[in-house]
Design a protein around this motif. Structure first.
Motif, PDB file in Angstrom:
ATOM      1  N   GLU A   1     -34.107 -19.544 -38.938  1.00  0.00           N
ATOM      2  CA  GLU A   1     -35.289 -20.868 -38.646  1.00  0.00           C
ATOM      3  C   GLU A   1     -34.705 -21.383 -37.768  1.00  0.00           C
ATOM      4  OE1 GLU A   1     -32.874 -21.253 -41.728  1.00  0.00           O
ATOM      5  OE2 GLU A   1     -34.708 -20.277 -42.947  1.00  0.00           O
TER       6      GLU A   1
ATOM      7  N   ARG B   1     -37.154 -18.143 -35.918  1.00  0.00           N
ATOM      8  CA  ARG B   1     -38.008 -18.253 -36.027  1.00  0.00           C
ATOM      9  C   ARG B   1     -38.909 -19.352 -35.155  1.00  0.00           C
ATOM     10  NH1 ARG B   1     -39.309 -14.671 -39.531  1.00  0.00           N
ATOM     11  NH2 ARG B   1     -38.092 -14.085 -41.256  1.00  0.00           N
TER      12      ARG B   1
ATOM     13  N   ASP C   1     -38.705 -11.247 -35.228  1.00  0.00           N
ATOM     14  CA  ASP C   1     -39.377 -11.412 -36.006  1.00  0.00           C
ATOM     15  C   ASP C   1     -39.664 -10.320 -37.141  1.00  0.00           C
ATOM     16  OD1 ASP C   1     -40.401 -13.421 -35.664  1.00  0.00           O
ATOM     17  OD2 ASP C   1     -42.240 -13.112 -34.772  1.00  0.00           O
ATOM     18  N   GLN C   2     -39.124  -9.032 -36.839  1.00  0.00           N
ATOM     19  CA  GLN C   2     -39.268  -7.433 -37.758  1.00  0.00           C
ATOM     20  C   GLN C   2     -38.119  -7.777 -38.188  1.00  0.00           C
ATOM     21  OE1 GLN C   2     -40.952  -3.737 -36.793  1.00  0.00           O
ATOM     22  NE2 GLN C   2     -42.521  -5.320 -35.069  1.00  0.00           N
TER      23      GLN C   2
ATOM     24  N   LEU D   1     -35.544 -10.431 -38.417  1.00  0.00           N
ATOM     25  CA  LEU D   1     -35.494 -10.855 -38.924  1.00  0.00           C
ATOM     26  C   LEU D   1     -35.980 -11.238 -40.861  1.00  0.00           C
ATOM     27  CD1 LEU D   1     -35.812 -14.542 -36.773  1.00  0.00           C
ATOM     28  CD2 LEU D   1     -33.912 -13.233 -37.494  1.00  0.00           C
ATOM     29  N   ASP D   2     -37.530 -10.732 -41.126  1.00  0.00           N
ATOM     30  CA  ASP D   2     -37.952 -10.246 -41.798  1.00  0.00           C
ATOM     31  C   ASP D   2     -37.159  -9.205 -42.455  1.00  0.00           C
ATOM     32  OD1 ASP D   2     -39.824 -11.891 -41.447  1.00  0.00           O
ATOM     33  OD2 ASP D   2     -41.331 -10.280 -40.380  1.00  0.00           O
ATOM     34  N   GLY D   3     -36.435  -8.483 -42.082  1.00  0.00           N
ATOM     35  CA  GLY D   3     -35.715  -6.950 -42.794  1.00  0.00           C
ATOM     36  C   GLY D   3     -34.675  -7.460 -42.560  1.00  0.00           C
TER      37      GLY D   3
END
Lengths: 347, 419, 169
Positions: B198, B201, B301-302, B304-306
């Motif tokens: 978090e 992010r 970001d990507q 962290l998403d994946g």
């Protein structure tokens, strides 16, 4: 003694009243003391403001809110060992900072802080001396200040200092020309070279309005004259590690440092005098005489703040850009301004 | 009188030795006037470390520059040969002290190639996140110091404000602010703590805005544009001949980026652009790096998403330490632990050259193994070291102030140059 | 990456251009390496440049102690359009560590060859400025050799000790 003072003062001063000799001495002491007290204030102001600009606190350790930091600085610098490089020229090395601070203090003497007031039943001008050649006096001492910088750099016997003083020689001379040219407009408008008369001539309207171009040119040239960013090529800590004062330390460095900040105060004071109506308040407000010095200092501090603001924001120019800006932009503009003013005033 | 005597006698021995050293010959420039040789560094605010430049000046125009390096040579490559493989990681991290994750990644990648160890996906993603955070951190330091060299003093503090956020993130995930030793042979040292994602992010949300602000503060400033535009441009061919990689090469329009060209550590999973310039001047170098900050945020970001679930270090007990809880129950785990800690793992003989894209260009680690538990040779092909050779073509004929700017845009890290 | 067969073909092609230059080819962990005769390295690199390997990323030295010939120099080549890498390796004995310099062809090799000279004592013939680069100019020995001891170094700056002996006592 009275006679002597009168004789000394007569050729220079516009004496519209009689001033006893003891008042002249008292005035000089007060102006010297107040002027020099302003320097630590500006020093602290700069460091505090820079801190705020840069997302930090600035000095806050010595005294309440770091108020005593400049004192600590000065004590530290003055108690340091006086040294000089083996390659330096001793007496010039010692003389140069003195020249610098002397010329700065000399200009402080003619800065009008207020009109003639009645003090202890004696009419007294709130300025050191009202010379009839104000701007010329300023430039004369500006030229001597330039020797302070150039001799300091040259006599250090260091290549960095040498480069710095070479830059200083070119920069100060070119910008002095533009600065002087800008002031001619003011002088023509005021029809006088006495600083008090220039201020009084602004009773109707401050010269910042009719002489806006002169004001801007004078401001820019003042930044260059005081070696402040973005024109601090003479010091240019990234390239020349301090330029002309690379080899200076301790008391001599403190002297240079003092002179630099005194120059800022003086040049701000001159801007106030020439363009912002000196001790006058806007909208024709008539304040009692004792407010005058406060008004001048208040206006002056606005410009000091401006100097600091610019330092926090702008990067440094390059040497050739600085020169071409001075000669190709500022000087023609200043000349044009003079011409237009001259035509308007005569017609 | 008497004090000067012993001093002269003692220094003269060293001075004599110093004067006996022959530097390379003076360059003769046709038609120039009196030349001034200026010694910039090793202690100089604009050299970004202990770099020494022997500059020949004609007035203020630079005629010749000789970089003299080696002031922070610490023999890390030699030291690495005395340590078992996994103890080398903290040593190599201290080479380029602004991109420690990259140093560790290059070294671990080389050893993993020798060992033929499969790195779990989660570890690969965690590596990518940390590498990109590190890239932003390195670029922030570069931006701050470069702006300082150009005279814009405030940007430095703003950059270090964000750098502080990054160092806090590193401290949270690895326990250290710098030289984290997070990347291990076979994966990463530990999974990230809860709450860390978090915070990352939040950072990637804030950072592009801040980078935008710096861009506004600098790009929209006429003085800065005049200082950077069209200054110290070098052609692409010359840079390629000099072996220059990274943002310097990309500023000339060559989109060479190992993350795209030869993806490692699952960089091919992410969608990002490679910023390139057109002129190859100082402004392009600056703009490319500033744009890379934005791209790095996108990659993070990507990632962290994946971020896949699963182990964060290889299950191979010959390479990675067993989990703590197994030590209490499993004899085998205890033996592995003991072997790894006392001797380290043995690596099959061979030579591997493992390149990655560091913030400054191609950072490669060459490791030769002779089959023992200590590397027989560790060599870092550090981009700063190679790029430094471009100083002379960049600054020849420019002004002294531009030389300082060009050096800032070159972004050498002297820890990496001297190793 | 050229596979094992591709390496053989490449080696044959090089062998035709420069007589007897290739000593061996290796293929390890998905990457090819060619061992060449030291004297032929300039021609080999030139030929490889024409084949597309036009970027020299790294020149580094090795010490194969106790094997002979001891010293090695490796050239890492990169083909930016075919995304290919290749190692050219050579070995020279300690008694006669001479290798022709590739700096005239590849300016990037300048500092790197100096580093190899500094650390291993390999002499690059034809290098424009072969001096020590990382170690002090008056340093003796080549510290990256495997038989160079790790241990204490004499202090370089002894000014305080000589001007006022035992100032600390």
């Amino acid at each position: 003694m009275t006679h002597l003072v009168e004789v000394l003062a007569t050729p220079l001063a516009v004496v519209g009243y009689a001033e006893p000799w003891w008042m002249a001495i008292a005035k000089s002491l007060v102006i010297f003391a107040v002027g020099l007290q302003l320097v630590p204030l500006v020093l602290l102001m700069e460091r505090k403001l820079l801190g705020r600009f840069q997302n930090r606190f600035g000095p806050n350790r010595v005294g309440p809110f770091g108020l005593l930091t400049p004192i600590a600085d000065i004590v530290k610098l003055l108690t340091k060992e006086g040294f000089r490089p083996r390659t330096s020229i001793g007496w010039l090395f010692a003389l140069a900072p003195v020249l610098s601070i002397m010329s700065a203090v000399a200009v402080l003497a003619i800065l009008p802080f207020g009109n003639v007031q009645d003090i202890f039943g004696t009419p007294t001008g709130l300025y050191g001396i009202d010379v009839s050649i104000g701007p010329l006096f300023v430039f004369a001492f500006g030229a001597i200040a330039f020797y302070g910088i150039m001799l300091g750099g040259w006599s250090s016997g260091s290549k960095y200092s040498f480069l710095g003083s070479m830059r200083a020689a070119a920069q100060l001379i070119s910008y002095e020309a533009a600065q002087g040219m800008a002031l001619i407009g003011v002088i023509i408008t005021a029809q006088s070279m006495s600083l008090t008369e220039i201020v009084e001539a602004q009773a109707g309207m401050w010269y910042v309005v009719p002489q806006i171009f002169a004001f801007l040119i004078f401001m820019v040239a003042s930044f260059a004259e005081t070696n402040r960013p973005p024109f601090d090529l003479v010091e240019a800590d990234a390239e020349l590690v301090g330029g002309y004062m690379t080899e200076y330390g301790g008391g001599r460095f403190a002297t240079y440092f003092f002179a630099e900040y005194l120059n800022i105060i003086v040049i701000s004071g001159l801007t106030v005098t020439f363009f912002l109506g000196g001790w006058m308040l806007p909208f024709g407000i008539d304040a009692p005489g004792w407010v005058d010095p406060l008004v001048v200092i208040g206006k002056l501090m606005v410009f000091v703040f401006f100097f600091i603001w610019i330092r926090a924001t702008l990067p440094r120019l390059r040497y050739d850009q600085l020169m071409s800006f001075g000669w190709k932009v500022l000087l023609p503009l200043a000349t044009l301004n003079t011409l237009v003013t001259a035509i308007v005033v005569t017609v | 009188m008497s004090t000067a005597q012993p001093q002269a006698a003692s220094t003269s021995a060293y001075r004599r030795m110093e004067e006996s050293i022959t530097l390379s010959e003076e360059k003769v420039v046709e038609g120039s006037r009196e030349l001034l040789t200026l010694n910039i560094g090793p202690h100089h605010p604009a050299t970004h470390g202990v770099l020494r430049l022997l500059v020949t000046l004609d007035g203020e125009v630079v005629r010749d520059v000789k970089p003299i390096i080696g002031y922070v040579h610490t023999g890390i490559e030699k030291t690495a040969e005395q340590k078992s493989y996994w103890k080398v990681i903290p040593v190599v991290e201290r080479m380029d002290y602004l991109s420690y994750f990259f140093n560790a990644m290059a070294y671990c990648g080389a050893v993993e190639t020798l060992l033929e160890v499969e790195v779990p996906r989660r570890a690969q993603y965690l590596r990518v996140i940390h590498l990109e955070l590190n890239r932003i951190m390195s670029h922030l330091v570069w931006l701050g110091t470069s702006a300082l060299d150009l005279g814009a003093i405030s940007v430095w503090w703003y950059c270090f404000r964000e750098r502080e956020m990054l160092l806090d993130l590193f401290e949270m995930s690895t326990g250290q602010r710098m030289h984290t030793r997070y990347i291990q042979v076979g994966g990463v040292a530990e999974d990230v703590p809860s709450g860390w994602i978090e915070r990352v992010r939040a950072f990637t949300k804030v950072m592009p805005e801040r980078a935008e602000v710096y861009g506004d503060l600098l790009n929209k400033n006429e003085i800065l544009l005049q200082r950077l535009r069209g200054v110290c441009a070098v052609s692409q061919e010359e840079l390629l001949a000099l072996g220059v990689t990274g943002p310097l090469l990309r500023a000339t329009g060559n989109p060479w980026d190992l993350r795209k060209a030869m993806p490692y550590s699952s960089y091919d999973d992410f969608d990002f652009k490679i910023p390139v310039g057109t002129q190859g001047d100082n402004y392009d170098r600056y703009a490319v790096r500033l744009a890379e900050i934005h791209e790095s945020c996108k990659i993070i970001d990507q990632a962290l998403d994946g971020l896949p679930e699963g182990p964060w270090i290889t299950e191979d007990r010959k390479v990675a330490l067993p989990p703590r809880h197994e030590l209490a129950t499993s004899m085998e785990a205890l033996i592995h632990h003991f072997k790894l800690v006392t001797e380290g793992f043995r690596v099959p003989p061979g030579e591997v050259y493992y390149p990655i894209e560091s913030p400054r260009g191609e950072l490669a680690c060459f490791v030769r193994s002779d089959g023992s538990s200590k590397p027989a040779r560790v060599h870092m092909r550090d981009p700063s070291f190679v790029n430094l050779q471009a100083t002379m073509p960049m600054v020849e004929g420019s002004l002294l102030a531009d030389m300082v700017a060009a050096l800032a845009m070159l972004d050498p890290v002297l820890g990496g140059v001297d190793r | 990456m050229p596979d094992a067969t591709g390496m053989e073909l490449l080696a044959r092609e090089l062998g035709e251009r420069v007589e007897g230059c290739v000593l061996a080819t290796r293929h390890f962990r998905g990457k090819g390496a060619i061992d060449v005769r030291p004297s032929s390295v300039v021609e080999v690199l030139r030929a490889l440049r024409e084949r597309g390997f036009d970027f020299l990323t790294s020149v580094h030295g090795l010490d194969y102690f106790p094997e002979e010939p001891r010293l090695g120099v490796q050239y890492e080549l990169l083909d930016m359009s075919a995304l290919d890498r290749l190692t050219v390796a050579l070995r020279v004995p300690l008694e006669d560590p001479r290798v022709p310099s590739v700096t005239p062809d590849w300016p990037t090799a300048n500092h790197q060859e100096r580093e190899v000279f500094d650390m291993f004592g390999v002499i690059f013939d034809g290098h424009p400025d072969l001096r020590r680069i990382l170690m002090p100019e008056d340093y003796e020995g080549h510290p990256q050799r495997r038989d160079f001891p790790v241990g204490g170094e004499p202090i370089l700056f002894t000014h305080n000790e000589t001007s006022s002996p035992r100032w600390f006592a």
